[in-house]
Design an enzyme around this catalytic site. Sequence first.
Site: not given
Ligand code: NAD
Length: 487
Positions: A156, A232-233, A237, A253, A287
Amino acid sequence: MLTTKVITFSNYIDGEWKEAVSGKTFDSINPANTSEVVGTFQASNEEDVKLAIEAASQAFPSWAATAPSKRAAILNKAASLLEQDADKLAEELTREEGKHVKDAKNEVLRSAQTLRYYAVEGQSFTGETFPNDDPNMNVSTEREPLGVISVITPWNFPVSIPARKIAPALITGNTVVFKPSSDTPLIALRLVEALHNAGIPKGVINFVTGKSSDVGDLLVTHPAIKAVTFTGSTAAGEDIHQKSSFTTRTQMELGGKNPIIVMDDADVELAATLTINGGFSLTGQACTGTSRVIVLKEVKEAYVQKLVEKTSQLKIGNGFEEGVKIGPLANEKQLKTVLKYIEYGKQDGAELVYGGEQLTEGEFGKGFYVTPAIFTNVSPDHRIAKEEIFGPVVAVIEAENYEEAIRIANDVEYGLSASIVTNNLKIAHQFTKEIQAGTVKVNRTTTGNLINAPFGGLKKSSTSTFRESGRVGLEFFTQVKTVYIGY
Ligand code: NAD
């Protein structure tokens, strides 16, 4: 018909652009026009990750010993390269992620600014000295780099989030293995390319694309990885945090379910504007995006009327069109999730008063478009009021008074960002103390954060170990050694 040749991009390992060991690739597509392939990328596996981690391990001692001013010069040069190419990079970002090209350009420039910020802050980031009773002894702390850092990021903010992790990691003397989201690998590669063109020594930054199921585990569990910085999600995390060893630092995060409280003295026009800017800009895919409105009963009707009126004026379309406020969702999974939650909202008994439809006519049919959705009569236990949707869906919940509003606001497992609309100073202060969120705002959108201020969530929005952004953002990437010198 004009056809553009699709370029195949490489991983970047040990200072060289390399194909994946598997010989396989995947495509990054345009969410506004799914028939357009933006680029082809390496489908890496653990063999590639191993090579990247080895290169980063080998490069670490000499990078850690490099003068901070030299490390800073590379960050500054990379920032200038991003700035020079900002228009081209913004177009690529829009084609890959869907956000408006003006927002994309702002993101590219913000990333450059982040590199410059850490080039300065990182050079003066140091330990402390401690007074003690022995006149012949100095006691002080030193901050040392950790080693190899895994950087794992979402789609994002596909360049500004990597920049706010990579810049503090590098300036403090760490080396990096960076895995971007498979939805936005091109703009992530451009950041690495800028560092390469700025003269970063080989192995200091490495870039590996591919599915998290193929590369994710090793990026987290390899013994040479000293820290994982992840955005990420919450589900991913938690998985990463649990898999990593207890000597590996993690910075997670994660998701949010961010509320805005609209008090009975609120200017409803302002409240509606803040809700729209926080909830629907970037197609609700921030996010810190506003996803819940907790409005006091006295102003609910007037507020909802304004919100619907203003939302109906938002132009939806391709991020290259002038005046567009809502672009496509970033991928098919996002589209399905948003539509699923709109159904949940209806099933659970909330009232859909605006939007919530997939757009399929004409140009819209080529991309992942939905109209922004406003639900009223939402109960705090509805799924749309509790779970992260990460799309343009706003749930309006009525409250009797401030006490009920704050209780509802805190009654979720997330705690990323929150806002209140009021001119009552006492309530504003009370809110900043009582709300469970890492970023708290008064009369501002839930979205947006400064480069020079700390950022991070509470509860399930973060591991709350180390904050990102600002000067404290450097702490995660260094360890403290306490030194006693007697003489
Ligand atoms: P996602 O968790 O699906 O993926 C994020 C990254 O992690 C990607 O590069 C993905 O390939 C990798 N990934 C996924 N599962 C993994 C695992 N088990 N082991 C290692 N790597 C893994 O998230 P997304 O769909 O890319 O982004 C959206 C999410 O990110 C939303 O939940 C949003 O709230 C969150 N987000 C949080 C912040 C913050 O600062 N708190 C900022 C932006 C987005």
